[in-house]
Design an enzyme around this catalytic site. Structure first.
Site, mmCIF file in Angstrom:
data_model
loop_
_atom_site.group_PDB
_atom_site.id
_atom_site.type_symbol
_atom_site.label_atom_id
_atom_site.label_comp_id
_atom_site.label_asym_id
_atom_site.label_seq_id
_atom_site.Cartn_x
_atom_site.Cartn_y
_atom_site.Cartn_z
ATOM 1 N N GLU A 10 0.830 -1.175 -0.023
ATOM 2 C CA GLU A 10 -0.035 0.073 -0.008
ATOM 3 C C GLU A 10 0.817 1.079 0.035
ATOM 4 O OE1 GLU A 10 -3.482 0.366 2.410
ATOM 5 O OE2 GLU A 10 -4.146 -1.726 1.836
ATOM 6 N N HIS A 48 -1.933 -1.637 10.448
ATOM 7 C CA HIS A 48 -1.337 -2.796 10.570
ATOM 8 C C HIS A 48 -0.246 -3.109 11.333
ATOM 9 C CE1 HIS A 48 -3.660 -5.184 7.098
ATOM 10 N NE2 HIS A 48 -3.918 -3.923 6.978
#
Length: 511
Positions: free
Chosen positions: A233, A497
């Protein structure tokens, strides 16, 4: 063929691409600013705590919203022209860009007569344009990218902090899993027996009675000796530039801008893959494969698998090499069948790449796959993906069987609505909070149903959703053993995360 150091081999094509992006910039800016008006939970809290904060926030919406909407509408003709110029150029674009920084210190070549430890780090950074990042309760992408880059670059090892950021394993004794060693400052947990054939392990429900809670191997720092970073990402171009500049001081070899946009199989892709890889070892070869079956919102990104071969040294005129795969699978919870097909493709591409790149006499030291697979090993909704053939080829050190993780393994997906809360606001506080079962239950995302809703009837034990993986395949005649695993809290308030680190011991011959 030499690795491409720029997106286009022709200066003329590069100039046309720059012109197309300049035409797209006004519309992109207006849309991003419009989406960026959505407040994060931290911004809402500041408004509540400030006198007239809500009034000022509503006024900003009322004034800025219509202005940005008008600017977006006015920019549409220019945006359409830029899109018409940009789309065909993507067919000529390189699938990735390679950066070699000569000033960075390379890793020492490996002498095959000695044991060597290799460390891999995987992290989803959620570095989308700020407006899109707000949907994950994250914003301020430029500031976060700079902060993440500073945290990622390893500092000098500190002998008093988490033993270089990794948690060492201990072997099972007479009493099963152990606690801490008196001679170590880190938590000691058992790793699985890597020789265990995964293909013979049936699907199992969590044991009854549940095993005792074990402290998870948490670290508040990144391993300063990491050899390979696999990031996901990294969609924002400015964020990627920031990471390249900072990481290039330590990692001589970087692959970024992975994936292309444009039209493919009738789909319009506006974003690349978001994959980013940094290596201390020279890159011999690299390839990128796009997943052909991206669906719904994920179809707008060129998700796929990045494959890299690195040179570790030589022995008796034989190359010593390693293989790394970095990927990011389909995200929506109900798309297990899409992920299943992507896993099958990834396994095939991994094997094909290695067959194409291996030369006679090569010694393969490691074969590792990293990434955000977007399914866990606890949710009943993910049972299809948990049983995939990939886990019969590659070994997951955090996993015992399909549906059953090791007792010390925890989830890597945070509860995105809680990421700014005080108990997880710093790496130190997050490590302390996630060390307790109650903290993990509050601040980690829990098991889900196929609909994506929380599974209120999950039988337990509850450890959160572990979406981020570092798996490996032993390659004889060398012997591979797990040295350490760590879940890292260093990116507190910078990502939704937890990064994962895996350290492998590789030794010549049989143990």
């Amino acid at each position: 063929m030499p690795l491409p150091e720029s997106p286009f081999r022709s200066p003329a094509l590069a100039a046309l691409d720059a012109a197309a992006r300049a035409l797209l910039a006004p519309g992109f800016w207006a849309l991003n600013q419009l989406l960026d008006l959505r407040p994060t939970t931290a911004e809402r809290r500041r408004r509540r705590q400030s006198p007239c904060g809500w009034c000022r926030g509503c006024a900003a919406w009322a004034l800025a919203g219509p202005v940005l909407a008008v600017l977006l509408l006015l920019s549409l003709p220019v945006t359409a022209l830029g899109l018409l110029l940009w789309l065909p150029l993507q067919a000529a674009r390189s699938p990735f860009v390679y950066q070699h920084t000569a000033a960075a210190a390379p890793a020492k070549p490996w002498d095959l007569r000695q044991r060597r430890t290799f460390t891999f780090l995987s992290a989803n950074l959620c570095l989308l344009p700020s407006g899109l990042a707000k949907f994950s309760n994250l914003g301020q992408t430029p500031q976060r990218a700079a902060d993440i880059a500073r945290r990622l670059v390893p500092a000098a090892p500190d002998p008093d902090s988490d033993r270089a950021g990794l948690v060492e394993p201990r072997h099972r004794g007479a009493n099963g899993y152990g606690g801490t060693r008196g001679t170590e400052r880190s938590i000691a947990v058992e790793m699985p027996e890597v020789e265990r054939p995964m293909m013979e392990t049936p699907l199992m429900e969590p044991p009854e009675p549940p095993e005792p809670e074990l402290p998870p191997p948490l670290s508040e720092s990144f391993p300063p000796d990491a050899d390979i970073l696999c990031l996901q990402e990294v969609f924002d171009a400015a964020a990627a530039t920031c990471l390249r500049r900072r990481l290039g001081r330590v990692f001589p070899h970087i692959i970024s801008e992975v994936g292309t946009g444009g039209l493919c199989r009738g789909r319009l892709r506006l974003l690349g893959s978001g994959l980013f890889l940094a290596s201390r070892f020279p890159v011999l070869a690299a390839a990128f494969h796009s997943f052909p079956n991206g669906a719904r919102e994920d179809a707008m990104a060129d998700k796929g698998l990045l494959l890299v071969q690195v040179l570790l040294g030589s022995a008796r005129h034989r190359r010593v090499v390693g293989y790394i795969g970095c990927t990011h699978l389909q995200a929506p919870a109900g798309d297990g069948a899409v992920r299943e097909a992507q896993l099958t493709l990834a396994l095939r591409w991994l094997q094909q790449f290695q067959q194409e790149q291996e030369q006679s006499g090569d010694v393969v030291a490691f074969d590792v796959l990293c990434g955000d697979l977007n399914f866990d090993n606890c949710s009943r909704a993910d049972q299809l993906n948990q049983r995939h053939q990939l886990f019969k080829v590659y070994q997951d050190p955090c996993r015992r069987a399909p549906g059953q993780d090791e007792p010390w393994a925890i989830g890597t997906l945070l509860n995105y609505l809680e990421i700014y809360e005080e108990p997880v606001s710093t790496p130190e506080k997050m490590k302390r909070t996630l060390s307790s079962p109650s903290g993990r239950r509050q601040f980690l995302a829990g098991p889900i149903l196929t609909s994506g809703q929380p599974d209120a009837t999950f039988p337990g034990p509850w450890r959160g959703r572990r979406l981020d993986y570092v798996v490996f395949r032993p390659r004889p005649p060398l012997h591979t053993d797990v040295a350490a695993v760590s879940f890292i809290t260093r990116l507190a308030m910078c990502s939704d995360h937890l990064p994962v680190a895996l350290s492998l011991h590789v030794v010549p011959g049989a143990p």
